[in-house]
Design a protein around this motif. Sequence first.
Motif, PDB file in Angstrom:
ATOM      1  N   THR A 139       3.013   0.584  -1.203  1.00  0.00           N
ATOM      2  CA  THR A 139       2.045   1.662  -1.176  1.00  0.00           C
ATOM      3  C   THR A 139       2.129   2.337   0.181  1.00  0.00           C
ATOM      4  O   THR A 139       2.748   1.802   1.101  1.00  0.00           O
ATOM      5  CB  THR A 139       0.624   1.138  -1.468  1.00  0.00           C
ATOM      6  OG1 THR A 139      -0.249   2.244  -1.695  1.00  0.00           O
ATOM      7  CG2 THR A 139       0.088   0.292  -0.334  1.00  0.00           C
ATOM      8  N   PRO A 147      -5.429   4.099   2.477  1.00  0.00           N
ATOM      9  CA  PRO A 147      -4.393   4.647   1.594  1.00  0.00           C
ATOM     10  C   PRO A 147      -4.068   6.086   1.996  1.00  0.00           C
ATOM     11  O   PRO A 147      -4.971   6.887   2.247  1.00  0.00           O
ATOM     12  CB  PRO A 147      -5.035   4.597   0.204  1.00  0.00           C
ATOM     13  CG  PRO A 147      -6.067   3.517   0.320  1.00  0.00           C
ATOM     14  CD  PRO A 147      -6.573   3.583   1.743  1.00  0.00           C
ATOM     15  N   LYS A 153       3.311   7.393  -5.220  1.00  0.00           N
ATOM     16  CA  LYS A 153       2.298   6.615  -5.932  1.00  0.00           C
ATOM     17  C   LYS A 153       2.719   5.145  -5.924  1.00  0.00           C
ATOM     18  O   LYS A 153       3.904   4.841  -5.838  1.00  0.00           O
ATOM     19  CB  LYS A 153       2.168   7.106  -7.361  1.00  0.00           C
ATOM     20  CG  LYS A 153       1.687   8.537  -7.472  1.00  0.00           C
ATOM     21  CD  LYS A 153       0.707   8.640  -8.602  1.00  0.00           C
ATOM     22  CE  LYS A 153       0.249  10.071  -8.743  1.00  0.00           C
ATOM     23  NZ  LYS A 153      -1.069  10.291  -8.293  1.00  0.00           N
ATOM     24  N   PRO A 154       1.748   4.224  -6.002  1.00  0.00           N
ATOM     25  CA  PRO A 154       2.105   2.803  -6.063  1.00  0.00           C
ATOM     26  C   PRO A 154       3.033   2.516  -7.239  1.00  0.00           C
ATOM     27  O   PRO A 154       2.882   3.082  -8.316  1.00  0.00           O
ATOM     28  CB  PRO A 154       0.753   2.108  -6.254  1.00  0.00           C
ATOM     29  CG  PRO A 154      -0.246   3.070  -5.717  1.00  0.00           C
ATOM     30  CD  PRO A 154       0.310   4.436  -6.003  1.00  0.00           C
TER      31      PRO A 154
END
Length: 178
Positions: A139, A147, A153-154
């Motif tokens: 991430t 974040p 995106k993860p």
Amino acid sequence: MSRAIPWIAAGGLAAALMACPARTPSPPPASPPIRVPSGCEKNQAGEYHHTDNPAFRYLGEDDGGTLTLTLARTREGVEAQADGGTTVSIVLNRTPDGFVGETRSTTFTTGGMACPVRFPTQAMVCDDKGLTLRTVASTSIDEDCRPAPSGPKPVWKEQRLLRAVPDAGVPDAGTPTP
């Protein structure tokens, strides 16, 4: 006579209250059943190693509700030790929603600040050979350990951990993917 009326009223009230049936307390709501993949209800304690990099070994402790896997990184000729000062652990709980939890680790920002990170993780398979876990492999974080508002995106990835210690002399393949 006026003094007798309060006592008579009080006695009548007490008799009326004693004659009322007692309420039976309702039973507490039942806990939802625990739903985990077949085999995951068994004790998963023991030693594991990562299939892609057997130099990464995990020690599993299981209390029947929670499985904690702690990573120990080893190299040829070196005894198992903590992962370079940055403890990595996987904590999974048996719940109505599955055998779910998180991978806990420490990562560093580009500026060098240490940031604790937690990746969602779940057990997909528990068998005699080991565990298959599904976890977020990476991430993006910003310099404040939050974040990142932009970036990739993860990404979810399956990881396979095999029971037992691998053969001696397994080469170190670098940094593991939790």
